[in-house]
Design a protein around this motif. Structure first.
Motif, short mmCIF file in Angstrom:
data_model
loop_
_atom_site.label_atom_id
_atom_site.label_comp_id
_atom_site.label_asym_id
_atom_site.label_seq_id
_atom_site.Cartn_x
_atom_site.Cartn_y
_atom_site.Cartn_z
N GLY A 1 -4.80 -10.06 6.19
CA GLY A 1 -3.96 -9.01 6.75
C GLY A 1 -4.83 -7.99 7.46
N PRO A 2 -4.65 -6.69 7.16
CA PRO A 2 -5.45 -5.68 7.85
C PRO A 2 -6.93 -5.83 7.51
CG PRO A 2 -4.26 -4.70 6.02
CD PRO A 2 -3.75 -6.09 6.17
N SER B 1 8.25 -7.30 -6.29
CA SER B 1 8.93 -8.59 -6.45
C SER B 1 7.96 -9.77 -6.53
CB SER B 1 9.91 -8.81 -5.28
OG SER B 1 9.22 -8.79 -4.06
N ILE C 1 0.83 -1.21 0.00
CA ILE C 1 0.00 0.00 0.00
C ILE C 1 0.86 1.26 0.00
CG2 ILE C 1 -0.33 0.10 2.54
CD1 ILE C 1 -3.04 0.88 -0.08
N ILE D 1 -1.86 -6.38 2.55
CA ILE D 1 -3.32 -6.29 2.32
C ILE D 1 -3.70 -7.41 1.37
CG2 ILE D 1 -5.20 -4.91 1.34
CD1 ILE D 1 -3.82 -2.41 2.20
N MET E 1 3.82 -13.95 11.94
CA MET E 1 2.50 -14.26 12.52
C MET E 1 1.79 -15.34 11.71
SD MET E 1 0.91 -10.71 13.96
CE MET E 1 -0.63 -10.92 13.22
N GLY F 1 7.04 3.51 4.03
CA GLY F 1 6.54 2.17 4.34
C GLY F 1 6.44 1.94 5.84
C1 LIG Z 1 -1.95 -9.81 9.99
C2 LIG Z 1 -1.91 -8.30 9.90
C3 LIG Z 1 -2.98 -7.55 10.37
C4 LIG Z 1 -2.96 -6.17 10.27
N1 LIG Z 1 -4.06 -5.47 10.69
C5 LIG Z 1 -4.12 -4.13 10.46
C6 LIG Z 1 -5.33 -3.41 10.69
O1 LIG Z 1 -6.36 -3.98 11.08
N2 LIG Z 1 -5.33 -2.08 10.44
C7 LIG Z 1 -4.22 -1.42 9.98
O2 LIG Z 1 -4.29 -0.20 9.76
N3 LIG Z 1 -3.06 -2.08 9.73
C8 LIG Z 1 -2.99 -3.42 9.94
N4 LIG Z 1 -1.84 -4.11 9.64
C9 LIG Z 1 -0.63 -3.36 9.21
C10 LIG Z 1 -0.63 -3.01 7.71
O3 LIG Z 1 -1.37 -3.95 6.98
C11 LIG Z 1 0.80 -2.99 7.16
O4 LIG Z 1 1.67 -2.30 8.02
C12 LIG Z 1 0.84 -2.33 5.78
O5 LIG Z 1 -0.02 -3.01 4.90
C13 LIG Z 1 2.28 -2.33 5.25
O6 LIG Z 1 2.32 -1.82 3.94
P1 LIG Z 1 3.69 -1.49 3.18
O7 LIG Z 1 3.35 -1.16 1.79
O8 LIG Z 1 4.45 -0.48 3.95
O9 LIG Z 1 4.53 -2.82 3.27
P2 LIG Z 1 4.28 -4.23 2.59
O10 LIG Z 1 2.84 -4.55 2.59
O11 LIG Z 1 5.23 -5.15 3.31
O12 LIG Z 1 4.77 -4.03 1.08
C14 LIG Z 1 6.12 -4.10 0.69
C15 LIG Z 1 6.17 -4.72 -0.70
O13 LIG Z 1 7.51 -4.71 -1.14
C16 LIG Z 1 7.74 -5.91 -1.88
N5 LIG Z 1 9.19 -6.12 -1.95
C17 LIG Z 1 10.03 -6.58 -0.99
N6 LIG Z 1 11.31 -6.60 -1.46
C18 LIG Z 1 11.26 -6.12 -2.72
C19 LIG Z 1 12.26 -5.86 -3.73
N7 LIG Z 1 13.56 -6.12 -3.52
N8 LIG Z 1 11.86 -5.35 -4.93
C20 LIG Z 1 10.55 -5.09 -5.17
N9 LIG Z 1 9.58 -5.32 -4.26
C21 LIG Z 1 9.93 -5.81 -3.05
C22 LIG Z 1 6.97 -6.96 -1.10
O14 LIG Z 1 6.70 -8.09 -1.88
C23 LIG Z 1 5.71 -6.18 -0.71
O15 LIG Z 1 4.68 -6.34 -1.66
C24 LIG Z 1 -1.82 -5.50 9.73
C25 LIG Z 1 -0.73 -6.25 9.26
C26 LIG Z 1 -0.77 -7.63 9.33
C27 LIG Z 1 0.39 -8.42 8.81
#
Ligand SMILES: Cc1cc2nc3c(=O)[nH]c(=O)nc-3n(C[C@H](O)[C@H](O)[C@H](O)COP(=O)(O)OP(=O)(O)OC[C@H]3O[C@@H](n4cnc5c(N)ncnc54)[C@H](O)[C@@H]3O)c2cc1C
Ligand SMILES: C=Cc1c2[nH]c(c1C)Cc1[nH]c(c(CCC(=O)O)c1C)Cc1[nH]c(c(C)c1CCC(=O)O)Cc1[nH]c(c(C)c1C=C)C2
Length: 477
Positions: free
Chosen positions: A55-56, A33, A12, A41, A324, A452
């Protein structure tokens, strides 16, 4: 011709940054990736109208970042797709804590104020008096547990804050920074001497809200129809019809309409910086860009940098994440004795589960009861070992709902996920280290922005808000 900006990571955060770049008229390339966009998500539609969230699942409508997501919903023409739980609903209000296999609601009414009740066993009035009579400890940071133990007492720390921390970070309150969860409370003590005294003064002085804001004061348009609706209808939490994945789909639709280059199965393999230009190695091809937005977990970014950035790599590697197990269990009809958001288990109770969400209390789905058991977190290795099978996780989840909720019938359907490294842990000193990372990037003139969940907040709201803000704040050509 405008230069192309590169975003790595299609969760996201990366999607929100790419979206904001496109809105500002820039050309964007987004490299992910894995084989799907959305990162953590992930909503799984089962074909018959039922959807599981792995996830969330709920978002808060309040605060600067809460309003940012609502604004985004409007911009994506998705205003009508929000589904909300009002503050008066038990599914939002009633959050349970499990002690000795009994589920206790956290009471905040008049009787809780004057009389002791489980799970705290002390009247809230005495908690306030303890805070008001405890002198200030000047410090830069402290663990969430130490802070609440010192100011509110052991019962609140053990039976309130410890499970709350597990229910938000999957982590240990003895390690997590108080600023990650309770920055306004921490700052109230630092600025005014006591938490309650400080909070009261904050209520009187609207500008203190600005002072408490950890990340500046970007104005979020309060004329947004969704923000107005959330206030009028008193939303406590909300989601999207069809699951939060729909928000991801909305962003993708918009990115495609702006001709953004979107690549799946394309891991960034190396990042180099020379003379103000970033070289992004995507395996099949290498892209040169004026600026790169890293939206991958901090240790993943560390792995992309050369040894010349040893200091930055070390700082990035301090942000570790927990594993988790997430098990969605679906039952026919009603199997719960009472409506609630769910329950949390304090760490002193041991066991393998952090807590269970009662999904269909908040968002009913047909005639089903859907529960999501969250397993392990910071304790994952010690309770499951290195390599548990899906069956191990399923058995742990079924045992959990039998023990705490008395559900003996087998689920009609289920889904098991093992999320490795899914929630970054903002441990004591996190925000100071973050300043160190950003100072390094600035001092070395690296054309890099770090966004992130690893950095400024783990909620979906924070991820969206800080990604868009990061794009807005950069002076891009
Ligand atoms: C079980 C669970 C329940 C949750 N519940 C809630 C909730 O109810 N409410 C809420 O607000 N938040 C919740 N969260 C937190 C929230 O969902 C996450 O913190 C948020 O979605 C993280 O988004 P991000 O884009 O920062 O990271 P990520 O979702 O980790 O995205 C990072 C992306 O980078 C990609 N990537 C990694 N390395 C590379 C590379 N070298 N090159 C290219 N791509 C790469 C990965 O594949 C991934 O798609 C929850 C999280 C979890 C796990
Ligand atoms: C039992 C484990 C977990 C549950 N949810 C999460 C875990 C690790 C992950 C999670 N839940 C929320 C967030 C976002 C935090 C934010 O700042 O908005 C994350 C990363 C939402 C949330 N969950 C609980 C609270 C108090 C919040 C904050 C927003 C809100 O008030 O709704 C508590 C809670 N989490 C879980 C349960 C069963 C539970 C309470 C009974 C599951």
């Amino acid at each position: 011709m405008k230069p192309t900006y590169v975003v790595i990571g299609g969760g996201i955060s990366g999607l929100a940054a790419a979206y904001q770049l496109c809105r500002r008229g820039h050309k964007v390339l987004l490299a992910e990736s894995s084989t799907r966009f959305g990162g953590w998500i992930q909503s799984i539609p089962l074909g018959d109208g039922i959807v599981y969230e792995t996830g969330p699942r709920t978002l808060r409508p309040t605060g600067e970042s809460g309003r940012s997501t609502l604004l985004l919903l409007d911009e994506l023409d998705m205003t009508g797709s929000a589904i909300a739980v009002p503050r008066t609903a038990k599914a939002a209000r009633r959050r349970l804590v499990c002690i000795d296999n009994h589920l206790y609601p956290i009471k905040t009414g008049l009787s809780a104020f004057f009389f002791p009740h489980a799970p705290f066993y002390v009247p809230l009035l005495s908690v306030i008096l303890k805070d008001l009579s405890t002198s200030r400890k000047a410090c830069d940071d402290e663990s969430l547990y130490d802070f609440t133990y010192r100011r509110f007492g052991k019962r609140i720390a053990d039976n309130g804050i410890d499970p709350l921390c597990r229910g938000v970070t999957g982590g240990d309150a003895r390690e997590i920074s108080v600023k990650a969860i309770f920055r306004p409370l921490f700052e109230a003590e630092q600025n005014y001497g006591t938490v309650f005294g400080g909070m009261l003064r904050k209520v009187k002085l609207p500008e203190v809200d600005i002072k408490f804001s950890p990340h500046g004061t970007e104005h979020v348009d309060s004329t947004s129809p969704s923000v107005i609706r959330s206030r009028k209808e008193h939303w406590a939490v909300w989601s999207v019809n069809g699951g939060l994945q729909m928000l991801v789909e909305g962003l993708l639709r918009s990115l495609r309409s702006h001709q953004a280059e979107l690549y799946l199965g394309t891991p960034c393999q190396r990042l180099e910086f020379r003379d103000g230009v970033a070289k992004v190695d995507l395996g099949r091809t290498t892209i040169q860009t004026r600026h790169v937005f890293s939206a991958v977990p901090a240790p993943a970014l560390a792995g992309l940098l050369g040894e010349e950035h040893y200091v930055l790599k070390q700082l990035l590697n301090t942000i570790q994440s927990v594993d988790m197990g997430v098990v969605n269990l679906e039952y026919e009809g009603k199997v719960l004795k009472r409506e609630a958001f769910g329950y949390l288990v304090p760490s002193h109770q041991g066991g393998r589960a952090l807590g269970t969400v009662f999904d269909t209390c908040a968002f009913p789905q047909k005639n089903s009861t859907i529960l999501t058991v969250m397993l392990g977190g910071r304790w994952f290795q010690s309770v499951f070992g290195d390599d548990p099978s899906s069956d191990d996780l399923l058995e742990a989840a079924k045992e959990e709902v039998e023990l705490r909720l008395g559900i003996k019938v087998p689920p009609k359907r289920y889904h098991v996920s093992l999320h490795r490294g899914c929630i970054p842990q903002h441990t004591v000193g996190h925000y100071e280290r973050l300043v160190g990372m950003r100072d390094y990037i600035r001092d070395h003139c690296l054309p890099l922005t770090i966004i992130g969940a690893s950095y400024d907040g783990i909620s979906v709201n924070d991820c969206i808000h800080h990604s868009r803000k990061a794009v807005n704040e950069l002076n891009l050509v």
